[in-house]
Design an enzyme around this catalytic site. Structure first.
Site, mmCIF file in Angstrom:
data_model
loop_
_atom_site.group_PDB
_atom_site.id
_atom_site.type_symbol
_atom_site.label_atom_id
_atom_site.label_comp_id
_atom_site.label_asym_id
_atom_site.label_seq_id
_atom_site.Cartn_x
_atom_site.Cartn_y
_atom_site.Cartn_z
ATOM 1 N N SER A 34 14.179 -53.294 2.921
ATOM 2 C CA SER A 34 13.494 -53.610 1.764
ATOM 3 C C SER A 34 11.967 -54.068 1.812
ATOM 4 O O SER A 34 11.958 -55.017 2.443
ATOM 5 C CB SER A 34 14.224 -54.488 0.940
ATOM 6 O OG SER A 34 13.461 -54.604 -0.216
ATOM 7 N N HIS A 76 13.321 -48.892 1.572
ATOM 8 C CA HIS A 76 14.000 -49.270 0.165
ATOM 9 C C HIS A 76 12.826 -49.798 -0.513
ATOM 10 O O HIS A 76 12.141 -50.673 -0.189
ATOM 11 C CB HIS A 76 15.123 -50.441 0.269
ATOM 12 C CG HIS A 76 15.694 -50.781 -1.088
ATOM 13 N ND1 HIS A 76 16.731 -50.170 -1.417
ATOM 14 C CD2 HIS A 76 15.585 -51.862 -1.701
ATOM 15 C CE1 HIS A 76 17.309 -50.619 -2.537
ATOM 16 N NE2 HIS A 76 16.484 -52.021 -2.575
ATOM 17 N N ASP A 91 11.773 -51.483 -4.001
ATOM 18 C CA ASP A 91 12.431 -52.460 -5.358
ATOM 19 C C ASP A 91 11.073 -52.666 -6.528
ATOM 20 O O ASP A 91 10.088 -53.106 -6.360
ATOM 21 C CB ASP A 91 12.628 -53.700 -4.788
ATOM 22 C CG ASP A 91 13.879 -53.847 -3.937
ATOM 23 O OD1 ASP A 91 14.757 -53.420 -4.502
ATOM 24 O OD2 ASP A 91 13.870 -54.498 -2.767
ATOM 25 N N MET A 146 10.337 -53.409 -9.989
ATOM 26 C CA MET A 146 10.706 -54.530 -10.874
ATOM 27 C C MET A 146 9.738 -54.213 -12.141
ATOM 28 O O MET A 146 8.428 -54.688 -11.750
ATOM 29 C CB MET A 146 10.896 -55.908 -10.356
ATOM 30 C CG MET A 146 11.737 -55.813 -9.294
ATOM 31 S SD MET A 146 12.267 -57.725 -8.663
ATOM 32 C CE MET A 146 12.886 -57.221 -7.086
ATOM 33 N N HIS A 170 14.794 -48.080 -5.724
ATOM 34 C CA HIS A 170 15.520 -48.989 -6.697
ATOM 35 C C HIS A 170 15.020 -49.497 -7.868
ATOM 36 O O HIS A 170 14.076 -50.396 -7.771
ATOM 37 C CB HIS A 170 16.304 -49.984 -5.786
ATOM 38 C CG HIS A 170 17.134 -51.121 -6.457
ATOM 39 N ND1 HIS A 170 17.412 -52.257 -6.111
ATOM 40 C CD2 HIS A 170 17.612 -51.196 -7.797
ATOM 41 C CE1 HIS A 170 18.097 -53.065 -6.862
ATOM 42 N NE2 HIS A 170 18.154 -52.344 -7.955
ATOM 43 N N MET A 207 14.428 -51.438 -10.900
ATOM 44 C CA MET A 207 14.978 -52.618 -12.024
ATOM 45 C C MET A 207 14.009 -52.654 -12.905
ATOM 46 O O MET A 207 13.330 -53.729 -13.289
ATOM 47 C CB MET A 207 14.943 -53.856 -11.066
ATOM 48 C CG MET A 207 16.121 -54.019 -9.976
ATOM 49 S SD MET A 207 15.659 -55.118 -8.534
ATOM 50 C CE MET A 207 14.696 -54.155 -7.569
ATOM 51 N N MET A 219 25.000 -54.605 -6.256
ATOM 52 C CA MET A 219 24.283 -55.593 -5.977
ATOM 53 C C MET A 219 25.231 -56.753 -5.498
ATOM 54 O O MET A 219 26.072 -57.218 -6.099
ATOM 55 C CB MET A 219 23.487 -56.100 -6.967
ATOM 56 C CG MET A 219 22.481 -55.176 -7.706
ATOM 57 S SD MET A 219 21.295 -54.586 -6.426
ATOM 58 C CE MET A 219 20.320 -56.386 -6.043
ATOM 59 N N GLY A 276 16.290 -58.852 -8.827
ATOM 60 C CA GLY A 276 15.283 -59.724 -9.102
ATOM 61 C C GLY A 276 14.297 -60.204 -8.210
ATOM 62 O O GLY A 276 13.072 -60.214 -8.032
ATOM 63 N N ASP A 285 23.309 -54.351 -1.542
ATOM 64 C CA ASP A 285 21.770 -54.899 -1.562
ATOM 65 C C ASP A 285 21.926 -56.434 -2.079
ATOM 66 O O ASP A 285 22.387 -56.574 -3.217
ATOM 67 C CB ASP A 285 20.999 -53.992 -2.516
ATOM 68 C CG ASP A 285 19.402 -54.401 -2.877
ATOM 69 O OD1 ASP A 285 19.238 -55.213 -1.996
ATOM 70 O OD2 ASP A 285 18.768 -53.754 -3.668
ATOM 71 N N GLY A 286 21.273 -56.990 -1.087
ATOM 72 C CA GLY A 286 21.258 -58.505 -1.497
ATOM 73 C C GLY A 286 21.851 -59.569 -0.651
ATOM 74 O O GLY A 286 23.274 -59.384 -0.602
ATOM 75 N N GLY A 287 21.026 -60.216 0.029
ATOM 76 C CA GLY A 287 21.515 -61.321 0.959
ATOM 77 C C GLY A 287 22.288 -60.817 2.262
ATOM 78 O O GLY A 287 23.110 -61.502 2.670
ATOM 79 N N GLY A 292 16.430 -56.918 3.444
ATOM 80 C CA GLY A 292 14.798 -57.603 3.208
ATOM 81 C C GLY A 292 14.433 -58.571 4.223
ATOM 82 O O GLY A 292 14.105 -58.399 5.521
HETATM 83 C C1 DX5 Z 1 16.832 -57.840 -5.100
HETATM 84 C C2 DX5 Z 1 16.483 -56.558 -4.568
HETATM 85 C C3 DX5 Z 1 16.675 -56.414 -2.970
HETATM 86 C C4 DX5 Z 1 15.993 -57.376 -2.043
HETATM 87 C C5 DX5 Z 1 16.886 -57.580 -0.883
HETATM 88 O O1 DX5 Z 1 16.482 -57.697 -6.458
HETATM 89 O O2 DX5 Z 1 16.981 -55.298 -4.870
HETATM 90 O O3 DX5 Z 1 16.389 -55.140 -2.309
HETATM 91 O O4 DX5 Z 1 14.667 -57.161 -1.835
HETATM 92 O O5 DX5 Z 1 16.169 -58.853 -0.185
HETATM 93 P P1 DX5 Z 1 16.941 -59.654 0.744
HETATM 94 O O6 DX5 Z 1 17.876 -58.752 1.700
HETATM 95 O O7 DX5 Z 1 16.038 -60.792 1.228
HETATM 96 O O8 DX5 Z 1 18.291 -60.175 -0.061
HETATM 97 ZN ZN ZN Z 2 16.812 -53.468 -3.855
#
Ligand code: DX5
Ligand code: ZN
Length: 222
Positions: free
Chosen positions: A9, A34, A36, A38, A67, A69, A141, A146, A179-181, A201
């Site tokens: 990301s 990726h 993001d 938003m 992606h 959002m 997710m 966010g 996706d996420g953490g 990310g």
């Molecule tokens: C969160 C995003 C993710 C985020 C991932 O809303 O959709 O793609 O950037 O970042 P990490 O891997 O640091 O959680």
């Molecule tokens: Zn994402």
């Protein structure tokens, strides 16, 4: 085992030198880029839109994994396809109705782009599972959409298992993305649950050795 793909990301990349952050992905062994998007409405954070996606398209040959959002994603499908999305995923709960979400998925597919829906942790799989028939990918997710850098929610793997079961039962061919953490310590659990595409990310961009991190996320090395 299926080939594992990594989608770094760029939200965790260097916004002053995005060209370097994007080019690095293929050098490190990443597979997708990726992006993001938003809007400050569906999620409280604001990032970037079509101009950034089309600028990135010009500097990489890797597929763009966009992606969304954003609220009413159906309004922006054409614009993001025009900008160069290869995968276009959105949150169906942000659509005006499930019918609008279904039409948006069909439109994405009709343009030769891979379509997908995204499930935030509070959204039940069964509430939107009927849309799976119009998806080329499904994104689960493992944090609330966010922000980058949040902590992985382990219960999200239950939804991965649910999606895997649904895909198997209905004889669909849909890769599951998470996706996420995502880090070296939870990648195996995600893959064991059925994930084949991992977004990461901070784990990649904050790593002192991103190439090795990507190999570890793919379980190529311990
Ligand atoms: C969160 C995003 C993710 C985020 C991932 O809303 O959709 O793609 O950037 O970042 P990490 O891997 O640091 O959680
Ligand atoms: Zn994402």
């Amino acid at each position: 085992m299926c080939k594992i793909l990594i989608s770094p990301s760029i939200l965790s990349g260097d916004f002053v030198n995005m060209k370097k952050s994007v080019s690095a992905i293929s050098d490190w062994g990443g597979d997708l880029v990726h992006c993001d998007v938003m809007d400050g409405v569906y999620v409280s954070n604001l990032t970037f839109g079509m101009p950034m996606v089309s600028a990135i398209k010009k500097i990489t040959s890797l597929p763009l994994d966009v992606h969304l959002m954003i609220t009413r994603p159906e309004k922006y499908i054409d614009a993001f396809i025009e900008a160069g999305a290869d995968y276009l995923t959105f949150h169906p709960d942000a659509s005006e109705s499930i019918e609008c979400a279904r039409d948006a998925l069909k439109k994405i597919q009709s343009k030769g782009v891979k379509s997908g829906i995204v499930f935030n942790p509070n959204i039940k799989f069964k509430d939107y599972s009927e849309l799976m028939y119009y998806c080329d990918i499904v994104l689960i997710m493992s944090v609330y959409a966010g922000y980058g850098g949040q902590k992985f929610i382990p219960e999200s793997l239950d939804k991965v298992s649910e999606a895997k079961e649904f895909i198997k039962k209905n004889k669909l061919n849909i890769p599951i993305e998470i996706d996420g953490g995502i880090t070296e310590s939870n990648a195996k659990a995600a893959i064991d649950a059925g994930v084949t595409i991992l977004v990461a990310g901070s784990a990649i961009y904050k790593s002192v050795d991103p190439r090795t991190t990507i190999k570890k996320l793919k379980l190529e090395i311990e």
